[in-house]
Design an enzyme around this catalytic site. Structure first.
Site, short mmCIF file in Angstrom:
data_model
loop_
_atom_site.label_atom_id
_atom_site.label_comp_id
_atom_site.label_asym_id
_atom_site.label_seq_id
_atom_site.Cartn_x
_atom_site.Cartn_y
_atom_site.Cartn_z
NE ARG A 292 16.69 47.15 28.62
CZ ARG A 292 16.06 46.18 27.92
NH1 ARG A 292 15.91 46.29 26.47
NH2 ARG A 292 15.00 45.56 28.34
CE LYS B 258 7.84 47.60 36.00
NZ LYS B 258 8.14 46.59 34.85
N1 BES Z 1 12.30 45.37 36.30
C1 BES Z 1 11.78 44.98 35.17
C2 BES Z 1 11.96 43.44 34.71
C3 BES Z 1 10.84 42.72 35.51
C4 BES Z 1 9.57 42.75 35.12
C5 BES Z 1 11.39 41.78 36.51
C6 BES Z 1 8.87 41.47 35.82
C7 BES Z 1 10.42 40.83 36.83
C8 BES Z 1 9.47 40.94 36.70
C9 BES Z 1 12.48 45.78 34.06
O1 BES Z 1 12.78 47.26 34.45
C10 BES Z 1 11.23 45.95 32.86
O2 BES Z 1 10.22 46.63 33.32
N2 BES Z 1 11.66 45.31 31.63
C11 BES Z 1 10.58 45.33 30.74
C12 BES Z 1 11.21 45.73 29.54
C13 BES Z 1 10.44 45.89 28.16
C14 BES Z 1 9.93 47.12 28.37
C15 BES Z 1 11.34 45.83 27.12
C16 BES Z 1 9.99 44.01 30.71
O3 BES Z 1 10.58 42.95 30.83
O4 BES Z 1 8.75 43.94 30.48
ZN ZN Z 2 11.34 48.60 34.22
#
Ligand code: BES
Ligand code: ZN
Ligand code: ZN
Length: 493
Positions: free
Chosen positions: A345, A271
């Site tokens: 997931r 990230k």
């Molecule tokens: N934990 C995050 C989701 C999230 C992101 C919650 C920002 C709250 C704020 C999750 O694990 C994630 O990173 N999801 C990605 C999925 C994508 C890579 C398909 C997302 O939502 O960007």
């Molecule tokens: Zn994530």
């Protein structure tokens, strides 16, 4: 803060400390409650004068503060508007309780007496939820600002009933606060092992707690979950909580499942730096489950409930999984990991399958801070729900309304499901540019057979940037009250 309930008294003029009194709105003006009116007379009309000179209308949440009124003992009176009397309910009482507490908590007053004719227990509940503050890491004088308020006394009709009602609400608050604490703790304090230790505390309430370590999960074929944690120095764990409160101990349980990513760096699909610190909250789904188990056991709910949480840390390292890796899962289905940041997931897939196989539950509800796309769709007020069962959705929607933790149903279906087909495995863990929350739900559904199931994406609701009437900014504990209410209203003996 100590909370006490006493029966309505005739004369309130001798009460010391702060005194909160109420008025309603009617025909664009205010009407003092009978107790307030009496007090006003004893204080030579100080309340009416203050109300009139500040244009007070008795609207919901409106406040006027009167310092050192003469003729009565109280050091201050807080006149609070309750709005339309007809509309005043438990939820509004909670909010008023919260509003009064923030106003007086640091005022220098040690005691507060509230002349609350009705809904006193809900008011007190709102007050303790709002008074919560996570301050354990402050060490300097400047930061340690201790609240002055030590005791709140609610003067109400039917004090004995209010006290009884509050006893239950207090247990629910314990669950909410436990969840908030877990979510707020940073990633160096809450990691899978330390988290599991905290959960073991629930055994004191009669919850059976079992932990599966990496070896046990490996033996069960949980490659999807294990793959997420393989780059971390912390061992991944699955914790299973059991509360058997139903008269019929053999009654099928209901199952609550939570994403417990104790920190989500994204893994090799790292990230961006700014804001990454927020990802300590990525175990919010599991915290809601743990908090709900605490609330249910605390108030001795007459239901059989299973809680399952997958605890992992998603880190990049030389042992971390790579984009493109193919992993199996307990279900036997294979997954191409396109993006290591879509890890929640993967964790839930094995949790869901395990729960379904092992416990044959009446239904499964999973909670997860699963997708950023959920926040794009619904913002921070509603959580999105995705489900294969209309009745469960209706029940959850009603429970959400009742406790002000609202949910909104999102669509799922075959055309969305097709978006996660993979060229090399049974499925891939991301769906593409659009409908990110839905394709995440479709992924989860592939690990649910015919068991009624709801997935709740709490990415937007687990954390607040601003305080609400019943919560300081930060972790909300969202989900605890929702799950507790669902079980209370539909699944108890
Ligand atoms: N934990 C995050 C989701 C999230 C992101 C919650 C920002 C709250 C704020 C999750 O694990 C994630 O990173 N999801 C990605 C999925 C994508 C890579 C398909 C997302 O939502 O960007
Ligand atoms: Zn994530
Ligand atoms: Zn995550």
């Amino acid at each position: 803060m100590k909370i006490k309930f006493i029966e309505t008294t005739e004369d309130n003029s001798k009460i010391e400390g702060a005194l909160a009194v109420f008025a309603n709105s009617e025909d664009k003006s205010y009407v003092l409650s009978p107790a307030t009116e009496k007090l006003d007379k004893q204080a030579s009309g100080a309340i009416t004068r203050a109300a009139n000179s500040s244009n007070f209308k008795g609207k919901f949440g409106e406040m006027v503060e009167i310092l050192a009124p003469s003729g009565i003992k109280a050091s201050r009176i807080l006149l609070v508007g309750l709005g339309d009397q007809e509309k005043f309910d438990e939820q509004q009482a909670e909010k008023i309780g919260g509003k009064i507490i923030v106003k007086l908590m640091y005022s220098g007053e040690k005691t507060l007496t509230v002349l609350a004719k009705t809904n006193a227990a809900s008011g007190a509940f709102g007050a303790i939820l709002r008074a919560y503050k996570f301050d354990k890491y402050y060490t300097t004088e400047k930061n340690i600002k201790k609240p002055s308020l030590e005791q709140v006394t609610l003067v109400t009709d039917g004090a004995a009933n209010a006290k009884k009602e509050f006893k239950t609400l207090e247990k629910i608050a314990d669950g909410v606060i436990f969840a908030r604490n877990l979510v707020t703790e940073p990633g160096n304090v809450i990691y899978p092992e330390s988290y599991a230790e905290q959960i073991k505390d629930l055994t004191k309430l009669g919850v059976d707690v079992k932990v599966l370590d990496e070896k046990a999960m490996d033996a069960l074929g949980m490659e999807a979950l294990l793959g997420v944690g393989q780059g971390s120095a912390s061992q991944s764990l699955m914790v299973i909580m059991k509360w058997n409160g139903s008269k019929n101990k053999k009654e099928k349980p209901v199952a609550l499942i939570g994403k417990g990513v104790t920190f989500d760096t994204g893994g090799i699909s790292l990230k961006p730096g700014p804001g990454m610190e927020d990802m300590k909250f990525d175990m919010g789904g599991s915290a809601a489950v743990v908090g709900a188990m605490k609330a249910l056991a605390g108030r001795k709910a007459k239901a059989n409930v299973i809680g399952v949480v997958g605890l992992v840390e998603n880190m990049p390292s030389s042992t971390a999984q790579r984009p493109g890796d193919v992993v199996s899962s307990m279900s036997g289905q294979t997954i191409e990991v396109i993006n290591t940041d879509a890890e929640g997931r993967l964790v839930l897939a094995d949790c869901l399958w395990y729960t379904q196989e092992k416990f044959k539950p009446k239904f499964m509800i999973d909670l997860a801070t699963l997708t950023g796309a959920m926040m794009v769709a619904l913002g921070q007020d509603y959580a999105g729900i995705f489900s294969n069962n209309d009745e469960l959705c209706e029940q959850l929607t009603a429970a959400g309304k009742a406790v002000d933790e609202p949910v909104w149903r999102m669509p799922i279906g075959d055309s969305y499901d097709a978006l996660i087909n993979s060229d090399i495995a049974d499925m891939k863990n991301v769906g593409g540019k659009y409908a990110g929350s839905i394709t995440a739900a479709q992924f989860l559904q592939r690990f649910v057979n015919n068991t009624p199931w709801v997935h709740i994406d709490i990415a937007g609701t687990a954390w607040r940037q601003k305080p609400s009437d019943i919560a300081e900014k930060g972790a909300t504990g969202y989900g605890v009250r929702l799950l507790d209410r669902l079980i209370r209203d539909y699944y108890e003996d």
